[in-house]
Design a protein around this motif. Sequence first.
Motif, PDB file in Angstrom:
ATOM      1  N   UNK A  28       1.716   3.390  55.348  1.00 44.17           N
ATOM      2  CA  UNK A  28       2.467   4.592  54.974  1.00 44.17           C
ATOM      3  C   UNK A  28       3.959   4.386  55.188  1.00 44.17           C
ATOM      4  N   UNK A  29       4.329   3.760  56.304  1.00 45.04           N
ATOM      5  CA  UNK A  29       5.745   3.532  56.598  1.00 45.04           C
ATOM      6  C   UNK A  29       6.350   2.580  55.562  1.00 45.04           C
ATOM      7  N   UNK A  30       5.627   1.519  55.244  1.00 45.88           N
ATOM      8  CA  UNK A  30       6.120   0.586  54.230  1.00 45.88           C
ATOM      9  C   UNK A  30       6.195   1.282  52.870  1.00 45.88           C
ATOM     10  N   UNK A  31       5.225   2.151  52.591  1.00 45.05           N
ATOM     11  CA  UNK A  31       5.242   2.885  51.327  1.00 45.05           C
ATOM     12  C   UNK A  31       6.475   3.765  51.201  1.00 45.05           C
ATOM     13  N   UNK A  32       6.847   4.445  52.289  1.00 41.91           N
ATOM     14  CA  UNK A  32       8.056   5.267  52.268  1.00 41.91           C
ATOM     15  C   UNK A  32       9.284   4.388  52.005  1.00 41.91           C
ATOM     16  N   UNK A  33       9.335   3.215  52.633  1.00 39.72           N
ATOM     17  CA  UNK A  33      10.470   2.314  52.420  1.00 39.72           C
ATOM     18  C   UNK A  33      10.544   1.844  50.975  1.00 39.72           C
ATOM     19  N   UNK A  34       9.394   1.552  50.384  1.00 40.90           N
ATOM     20  CA  UNK A  34       9.374   1.114  48.978  1.00 40.90           C
ATOM     21  C   UNK A  34       9.869   2.228  48.068  1.00 40.90           C
ATOM     22  N   UNK A  35       9.347   3.434  48.264  1.00 44.90           N
ATOM     23  CA  UNK A  35       9.745   4.562  47.417  1.00 44.90           C
ATOM     24  C   UNK A  35      11.226   4.867  47.588  1.00 44.90           C
ATOM     25  N   UNK A  80      -6.549   0.559  66.678  1.00 43.26           N
ATOM     26  CA  UNK A  80      -5.692  -0.495  66.124  1.00 43.26           C
ATOM     27  C   UNK A  80      -5.902  -0.640  64.625  1.00 43.26           C
ATOM     28  N   UNK A  81      -7.149  -0.506  64.196  1.00 42.40           N
ATOM     29  CA  UNK A  81      -7.416  -0.559  62.752  1.00 42.40           C
ATOM     30  C   UNK A  81      -6.725   0.589  62.028  1.00 42.40           C
ATOM     31  N   UNK A  82      -6.763   1.775  62.625  1.00 38.65           N
ATOM     32  CA  UNK A  82      -6.154   2.935  61.986  1.00 38.65           C
ATOM     33  C   UNK A  82      -4.632   2.814  61.920  1.00 38.65           C
ATOM     34  N   UNK A  83      -4.045   2.096  62.865  1.00 45.99           N
ATOM     35  CA  UNK A  83      -2.597   1.902  62.835  1.00 45.99           C
ATOM     36  C   UNK A  83      -2.161   1.121  61.603  1.00 45.99           C
ATOM     37  N   UNK A  84      -3.066   0.354  61.042  1.00 43.71           N
ATOM     38  CA  UNK A  84      -2.739  -0.373  59.807  1.00 43.71           C
ATOM     39  C   UNK A  84      -2.401   0.602  58.688  1.00 43.71           C
ATOM     40  N   UNK A  85      -3.110   1.741  58.658  1.00 42.64           N
ATOM     41  CA  UNK A  85      -2.824   2.743  57.628  1.00 42.64           C
ATOM     42  C   UNK A  85      -1.469   3.403  57.876  1.00 42.64           C
ATOM     43  N   UNK A  86      -1.129   3.604  59.142  1.00 45.32           N
ATOM     44  CA  UNK A  86       0.200   4.129  59.465  1.00 45.32           C
ATOM     45  C   UNK A  86       1.265   3.142  59.005  1.00 45.32           C
ATOM     46  N   UNK A  87       1.028   1.861  59.257  1.00 49.59           N
ATOM     47  CA  UNK A  87       1.957   0.824  58.812  1.00 49.59           C
ATOM     48  C   UNK A  87       2.110   0.843  57.296  1.00 49.59           C
ATOM     49  N   UNK A 143      21.775   5.793  54.012  1.00 50.55           N
ATOM     50  CA  UNK A 143      21.357   5.891  55.420  1.00 50.55           C
ATOM     51  C   UNK A 143      19.858   6.096  55.523  1.00 50.55           C
ATOM     52  N   UNK A 144      19.294   6.948  54.664  1.00 52.83           N
ATOM     53  CA  UNK A 144      17.847   7.179  54.700  1.00 52.83           C
ATOM     54  C   UNK A 144      17.100   5.892  54.399  1.00 52.83           C
ATOM     55  N   UNK A 145      17.565   5.147  53.392  1.00 48.95           N
ATOM     56  CA  UNK A 145      16.899   3.887  53.041  1.00 48.95           C
ATOM     57  C   UNK A 145      16.925   2.934  54.225  1.00 48.95           C
ATOM     58  N   UNK A 146      18.065   2.816  54.875  1.00 51.78           N
ATOM     59  CA  UNK A 146      18.174   1.893  56.009  1.00 51.78           C
ATOM     60  C   UNK A 146      17.260   2.312  57.143  1.00 51.78           C
ATOM     61  N   UNK A 147      17.166   3.610  57.401  1.00 52.08           N
ATOM     62  CA  UNK A 147      16.291   4.077  58.471  1.00 52.08           C
ATOM     63  C   UNK A 147      14.823   3.847  58.104  1.00 52.08           C
ATOM     64  N   UNK A 148      14.485   4.051  56.841  1.00 54.14           N
ATOM     65  CA  UNK A 148      13.106   3.814  56.411  1.00 54.14           C
ATOM     66  C   UNK A 148      12.746   2.338  56.561  1.00 54.14           C
ATOM     67  N   UNK A 149      13.689   1.460  56.225  1.00 52.62           N
ATOM     68  CA  UNK A 149      13.440   0.021  56.353  1.00 52.62           C
ATOM     69  C   UNK A 149      13.364  -0.374  57.826  1.00 52.62           C
ATOM     70  N   UNK A 150      14.228   0.214  58.658  1.00 60.20           N
ATOM     71  CA  UNK A 150      14.172  -0.063  60.094  1.00 60.20           C
ATOM     72  C   UNK A 150      12.817   0.363  60.667  1.00 60.20           C
ATOM     73  N   UNK A 151      12.266   1.447  60.144  1.00 60.65           N
ATOM     74  CA  UNK A 151      10.951   1.899  60.606  1.00 60.65           C
ATOM     75  C   UNK A 151       9.876   0.852  60.332  1.00 60.65           C
ATOM     76  N   UNK A 152      10.009   0.099  59.234  1.00 59.88           N
ATOM     77  CA  UNK A 152       9.034  -0.966  58.953  1.00 59.88           C
ATOM     78  C   UNK A 152       9.151  -2.081  59.989  1.00 59.88           C
TER      79      UNK A 152
END
Length: 331
Positions: A88-95, A79-86, A20-29
């Motif tokens: 981070x979210x993708x990084x959590x999904x990968x991990x 908007x540029x800073x949101x790229x770093x948030x993106x 469930x955590x993995x799916x939620x992390x991927x949905x966040x991406x």
Amino acid sequence: MPKTLNPLQLVADRWQPSARFVRRAVLATVVMAVVIVVTGGAVRLTQSGLGCPTWPTCTEDSLTPTPAMGINGVIEFTNRMLTYVLCAVVGVAIVAARAHLPRRRGLTRLGWIQFWIIAANGIIGGITVLTGLNPYIVAAHFLASTALLTVAVVMWHRSHEGDEEPRDLVARPVRQLGWILVATTALLIVAGTVVTGSGRHAGDAKKNVHRIPLDWHQITQLHVDFVFVVVGLTVALWFVLRAVGAPAVPRRRVAELFVVLMLQGVVGYVQYFNDSPEIVVGTHMFGSCLVWIAALRVSLSLRTRGEAPSVPAPAGEAAAAPAAEPAAAGR
């Protein structure tokens, strides 16, 4: 020879997230991929495309916007800073995908593809600024964001299914109709970027931004023609799925796409007949993301890879189970 330390392996040795955590992390991406499209549109619609006139810093002398740059500099820099948030979210999904058991290399690979698309699109965004919002580069920037959304949706879908070889749930010609629907939807989105590149929202009010030298009304008509084709293919696919007795899920996905298309059509007509007000254009961009997600889900629902793998039993429990059987048999 000493074993090479892998940070992801170190995390996996200490943390096993639930499915469930993995799916939620991927949905966040997926959510963040949509957010980055909408906020990128907000930059253009608020005439903030050159709020930070250079890249990778905001000005020649400052990494961040200065008070003299006003709200446009803040919007562009945010908007540029949101790229770093993106990232981070993708990084959590990968991990999370890497640490989850059983290990699914395909899922992790999709996460890394997202990371590299983000990196490439960051460079394209920089080129967009350095070329003074060249409309062709702006279009490439949007299409790269759409590619990111594509991979995020595929990863989200894959997190709910297994790793078997894809197996069609319908006859091959029906699957091919689904591919045609997705391809036509992609052309619809590309036509939309041309409409944007030739329209009145250039992205910056202080500079004479180059536009695609095409008649905006004619390109809009072409865009509308693609809408009618996509709607027709959607209706045709729904009737075909009913005729062949397809499972309920694909039919539901097609119905969802049809609803999204109708809502997006209403927004599009409001935009066209009211001279493209900014808030409506932004809503239309959000709708384009929903249309693309719905179209991808239609195609993905027409095949299956089996059930998602379950967590294997710990080694101690697996060894104890066979040992208990002879004892039970001797009673």
